[in-house]
Design a protein around this motif. Structure first.
Motif, PDB file in Angstrom:
ATOM      1  N   UNK A 130     -56.724 -42.881  -0.594  1.00  0.00           N
ATOM      2  CA  UNK A 130     -57.725 -43.773  -1.184  1.00  0.00           C
ATOM      3  C   UNK A 130     -59.068 -43.471  -0.531  1.00  0.00           C
ATOM      4  N   UNK A 131     -60.132 -43.454  -1.327  1.00  0.00           N
ATOM      5  CA  UNK A 131     -61.457 -43.124  -0.811  1.00  0.00           C
ATOM      6  C   UNK A 131     -61.976 -44.220   0.121  1.00  0.00           C
ATOM      7  N   UNK A 132     -63.051 -43.908   0.868  1.00  0.00           N
ATOM      8  CA  UNK A 132     -63.577 -44.903   1.825  1.00  0.00           C
ATOM      9  C   UNK A 132     -63.960 -46.234   1.207  1.00  0.00           C
ATOM     10  N   UNK A 133     -64.378 -46.231  -0.073  1.00  0.00           N
ATOM     11  CA  UNK A 133     -64.759 -47.491  -0.714  1.00  0.00           C
ATOM     12  C   UNK A 133     -63.585 -48.160  -1.417  1.00  0.00           C
ATOM     13  N   UNK A 134     -62.371 -47.629  -1.222  1.00  0.00           N
ATOM     14  CA  UNK A 134     -61.198 -48.208  -1.851  1.00  0.00           C
ATOM     15  C   UNK A 134     -60.913 -47.669  -3.235  1.00  0.00           C
ATOM     16  N   UNK A 135     -61.693 -46.714  -3.725  1.00  0.00           N
ATOM     17  CA  UNK A 135     -61.520 -46.220  -5.083  1.00  0.00           C
ATOM     18  C   UNK A 135     -60.530 -45.059  -5.127  1.00  0.00           C
ATOM     19  N   UNK A 136     -60.026 -44.805  -6.322  1.00  0.00           N
ATOM     20  CA  UNK A 136     -59.157 -43.660  -6.568  1.00  0.00           C
ATOM     21  C   UNK A 136     -59.413 -43.175  -7.980  1.00  0.00           C
ATOM     22  N   UNK A 137     -58.977 -41.950  -8.276  1.00  0.00           N
ATOM     23  CA  UNK A 137     -59.224 -41.357  -9.588  1.00  0.00           C
ATOM     24  C   UNK A 137     -58.216 -40.250  -9.841  1.00  0.00           C
ATOM     25  N   UNK A 138     -57.650 -40.235 -11.045  1.00  0.00           N
ATOM     26  CA  UNK A 138     -56.734 -39.183 -11.457  1.00  0.00           C
ATOM     27  C   UNK A 138     -57.076 -38.756 -12.878  1.00  0.00           C
ATOM     28  N   UNK A 139     -56.878 -37.489 -13.173  1.00  0.00           N
ATOM     29  CA  UNK A 139     -56.995 -36.983 -14.535  1.00  0.00           C
ATOM     30  C   UNK A 139     -55.588 -36.791 -15.088  1.00  0.00           C
ATOM     31  N   UNK A 140     -55.254 -37.558 -16.130  1.00  0.00           N
ATOM     32  CA  UNK A 140     -53.915 -37.552 -16.697  1.00  0.00           C
ATOM     33  C   UNK A 140     -53.980 -37.210 -18.180  1.00  0.00           C
ATOM     34  N   UNK A 141     -52.821 -37.169 -18.832  1.00  0.00           N
ATOM     35  CA  UNK A 141     -52.730 -36.863 -20.254  1.00  0.00           C
ATOM     36  C   UNK A 141     -52.517 -38.164 -21.013  1.00  0.00           C
ATOM     37  N   UNK A 142     -53.319 -38.402 -22.066  1.00  0.00           N
ATOM     38  CA  UNK A 142     -53.152 -39.656 -22.790  1.00  0.00           C
ATOM     39  C   UNK A 142     -51.860 -39.629 -23.604  1.00  0.00           C
ATOM     40  N   UNK A 143     -51.492 -40.804 -24.132  1.00  0.00           N
ATOM     41  CA  UNK A 143     -50.237 -40.978 -24.868  1.00  0.00           C
ATOM     42  C   UNK A 143     -49.033 -40.587 -24.018  1.00  0.00           C
ATOM     43  N   UNK A 144     -49.095 -40.893 -22.729  1.00  0.00           N
ATOM     44  CA  UNK A 144     -48.011 -40.573 -21.802  1.00  0.00           C
ATOM     45  C   UNK A 144     -47.741 -41.779 -20.904  1.00  0.00           C
ATOM     46  N   UNK A 145     -46.579 -41.753 -20.264  1.00  0.00           N
ATOM     47  CA  UNK A 145     -46.184 -42.843 -19.358  1.00  0.00           C
ATOM     48  C   UNK A 145     -46.173 -42.331 -17.926  1.00  0.00           C
ATOM     49  N   UNK A 146     -46.729 -43.141 -17.027  1.00  0.00           N
ATOM     50  CA  UNK A 146     -46.825 -42.764 -15.625  1.00  0.00           C
ATOM     51  C   UNK A 146     -46.406 -43.935 -14.743  1.00  0.00           C
ATOM     52  N   UNK A 147     -46.010 -43.598 -13.537  1.00  0.00           N
ATOM     53  CA  UNK A 147     -45.778 -44.594 -12.500  1.00  0.00           C
ATOM     54  C   UNK A 147     -46.724 -44.307 -11.349  1.00  0.00           C
ATOM     55  N   UNK A 148     -47.464 -45.323 -10.947  1.00  0.00           N
ATOM     56  CA  UNK A 148     -48.375 -45.201  -9.815  1.00  0.00           C
ATOM     57  C   UNK A 148     -47.743 -45.878  -8.599  1.00  0.00           C
ATOM     58  N   UNK A 149     -47.671 -45.137  -7.506  1.00  0.00           N
ATOM     59  CA  UNK A 149     -47.106 -45.660  -6.256  1.00  0.00           C
ATOM     60  C   UNK A 149     -48.221 -45.706  -5.221  1.00  0.00           C
ATOM     61  N   UNK A 150     -48.464 -46.882  -4.684  1.00  0.00           N
ATOM     62  CA  UNK A 150     -49.516 -47.067  -3.693  1.00  0.00           C
ATOM     63  C   UNK A 150     -48.853 -47.371  -2.359  1.00  0.00           C
TER      64      UNK A 150
END
Length: 649
Positions: free
Chosen positions: A476-496
């Protein structure tokens, strides 16, 4: 180890890509970026206008920055290639003027050019650029630590480890010598590559030749030499095929009919299955230097290649040529200062379906090793800032000659270990998300502590649930932000994952042109954790030895964090008598409570054990796997209502 309550926001956006008219597949591309046109790049080597520069300097001294900006911008637009290393100070000044006018994107674009092309001390620019970009930079988790995360996650019930990387293609393709430069036929059934396995070249040196392998029933067959006339006493390599398989472009070096060290040639497939009609592409394409590694655009009207000819930005650059109205190859042109740097850019590969170019570089701004592979998108006639395709491909050694099959399922490329950068082998494995041409739907968010509202630290991982591919984890970035480039019309699981324990799992279902928000509410207590190794024997509530390591970790956390409380929830599947299941789940929760209190002196009021039986299933029980998922013990580490002095969140 603990779960961090947080608040956060996430969204994604979709932008259409220029489409290849010959393809019916849906395509996407990143948002357009600020770019300056440099019409003089392939016209003049250097541009100078002393009168205009004097006027700009006068306005800057008078602090009339608003008037100086358009004058300096106009001057920089006229740059030739030499200006980028002789006048990088003007790029820096233009970036500063953009910054003064609040044009951050334009400023960052100029600072990037300075860092790619400077030939003097640029630490001041680097420091300022880093300060602007610290909350948009990708902080990839080191690969060694990433695999430690994977090993730890094996104890979590929901997910299996990601598919392997760095899969050597084996001795049917690779030899004990260098093997590299893969290219695929349209149907992905034939691979062409370069090898130095035969020592029959000029002056006793290793000879580079072209080889091919056919794929049968999913397996690559023993590699075969192209033989004469493609292979000769000279060096041949780096080939690519047209879609119909009738024409091959390749490099030949040290040939008497060449214009330089290595030249580009074409060959035609003959009616008897042999190759012939070998033709040098001529002096408009080839130079008196090294020209090699060709790749064709999707419409096959443009040829991209690498060259170290004089007049480029660095040691070697990416160039292109195109067919004119007469069907002839036009004079080659440099691809410009966004793609090329003061270092080396080599081995371009144009995706067979999309407007995406991959290449290897050692001069871009994010680099994991010596040479890394990058991708860049063509949007509105401009090539965007190259993106590193991530540490699941790029390691500490060198990566070159990147190739993807037409379905964008598998990648093929040459790499060396850091300990032996001269011995290349060919590798193949499932295409990671960072390298996928359609991974352009941006998911971004901010993670904040729900009580202190300060940014959280930790690691975010994303898993593609549809094909099992995991995206490289990021801090996670210093300001608490995150960013990912993914494919639309797809299902993902995010683990923090927080500093010590897995913190949260969230499923994302991306849909084109839909605004999506995640984690929008303040969470006052933790999302439950479920450990795969906490599985009791059937109808039993006895703690097993393999459970003890996990239970010890929970116990020690409670000692280290005396203001937290623990809730233990026991669950069974739906089979059997509901009353028996309720009693069994309570017995199991009580057994865990007793184990923890026997391990460490925890007051009883800090732990609560509850049995729910089969009343709260996670999923309908259709299969035995569904029942296994529902048979679980959940832990909730409950945070105090107010921050306590001396407690780290």
């Amino acid at each position: 180890m603990f779960l961090i309550p947080f608040a956060g926001f996430g969204q994604y956006r979709h932008v259409p890509l220029q489409q290849n008219p010959n393809s019916k597949a849906r395509k996407t591309a990143p948002n357009p970026e600020f770019t300056l046109d440099f019409p003089n790049l392939n016209v003049i080597p250097y541009y100078s206008n002393r009168k205009r520069l004097a006027a700009i300097e006068k306005l800057e001294k008078q602090k009339q920055y608003q008037k100086a900006l358009p004058l300096l911008e106009s001057h920089v637009r006229n740059f030739g290639i030499e200006n980028f290393y002789k006048d990088t100070n003007l790029l820096w000044r233009l970036g500063q003027l953009y910054d003064r006018q609040g044009k951050k994107d334009e400023a960052i674009a100029m600072f990037r050019l300075v860092l790619k092309h400077h030939r003097s001390d640029a630490r001041r620019v680097k420091s300022y650029y880093d300060s602007l970009e610290q909350n948009s930079t990708d902080y990839y988790v080191p690969l060694k630590y990433y695999y430690e995360l994977v090993e730890y996650r094996k104890t979590i019930a929901t997910f299996k480890p990601p598919q392997g990387v760095y899969l050597n293609m084996g001795n049917t393709i690779n030899s004990e010598h260098e093997d590299y430069g893969p290219a695929l036929s349209k149907d992905n059934e034939v691979m062409i590559f370069t090898s130095k396995r035969l020592f029959q070249g000029l002056n006793g040196k290793a000879n580079e030749d072209l080889y091919y392998s056919k794929q049968e029933n999913g397996y690559w067959q023993e590699a075969q030499s192209f033989g004469k006339p493609i292979n000769s006493i000279y060096n041949e390599g780096s080939a690519c095929l047209t879609r119909d398989g009738q024409t091959m472009y390749f490099a030949r070096c040290e040939s008497p009919d060449g214009y330089g060290n290595c030249d580009l040639y074409s060959a035609r497939l003959q009616t008897d299955g042999s190759w012939g009609d070998i033709i040098n592409l001529g002096p408009k394409v080839n130079s008196n230097g090294w020209d090699s590694q060709p790749t064709l655009s999707t419409n096959e009207d443009t040829l991209y290649f690498a060259s170290d000819r004089l007049g480029g930005f660095g040691l070697s650059d990416i160039y292109f040529t195109y067919r004119n109205k007469r069907g002839e190859w036009a004079p080659a042109k440099n691809m410009g200062p966004v793609i090329n740097t003061r270092e080396s850019e080599v081995s371009p590969f144009f995706h067979p379906l999309y407007q995406v170019l991959y290449f290897s570089s050692r001069g871009q701004l994010l680099n994991f090793g010596d040479f890394d592979i990058y991708k860049t998108y063509r949007v509105n006639g401009h090539w965007l800032e190259p993106r590193n395709i991530g540490p699941l491909v790029n390691g500490k050694g060198c990566e070159y000659y990147f190739t993807i099959d037409s379905q964008s399922q598998n990648l093929y490329y040459a790499r060396s270990e850091a300990s032996d950068i001269n011995n290349l082998d060919l590798y193949s494995f499932p295409l990671p998300m960072e390298a996928h041409p359609l991974a352009v739907t941006k998911v971004e968010g901010i993670l904040l502590d729900s009580i202190t509202h300060k940014p959280l630290s930790g690691v975010i991982s994303v898993i593609d649930l549809e094909n099992g591919i995991e995206i490289a984890s990021k801090f996670i970035r210093p300001d608490g932000s995150f960013e990912f480039d993914l494919i639309d019309n797809s299902r993902y699981m995010m683990i923090i994952q927080g500093p010590e324990f897995f913190t949260m799992e969230r499923e994302l279902s991306l849909q084109q042109d839909t605004t999506f928000q995640i984690m929008t509410t303040l969470i006052d207590y933790s999302i439950p954790m479920v450990f795969q190794n906490l599985e009791f024997d059937q109808n039993e509530s006895t703690i097993k030895p393999e459970m003890e390591e996990t239970l010890d970790a929970v116990a020690y956390f409670l000692v280290d964090h005396p203001t937290f409380r623990l809730e233990i929830a026991g669950h069974t599947d739906g089979a059997g008598n509901p009353e028996f299941n309720l009693a069994l789940s309570q017995d199991r929760a009580d057994a865990i409570l007793r184990y923890i209190r026997n391990k460490v002196p925890i007051p009883l009021e800090r732990i609560e054990a509850i049995g729910y039986g089969s009343t709260k299933p996670l999923r309908p029980e259709v299969t035995e796997e569904d029942k296994r998922i529902n048979r679980r013990v959940e832990f909730r580490l409950i945070k105090p209502d107010k921050p306590q002095p001396g407690i780290s969140w």
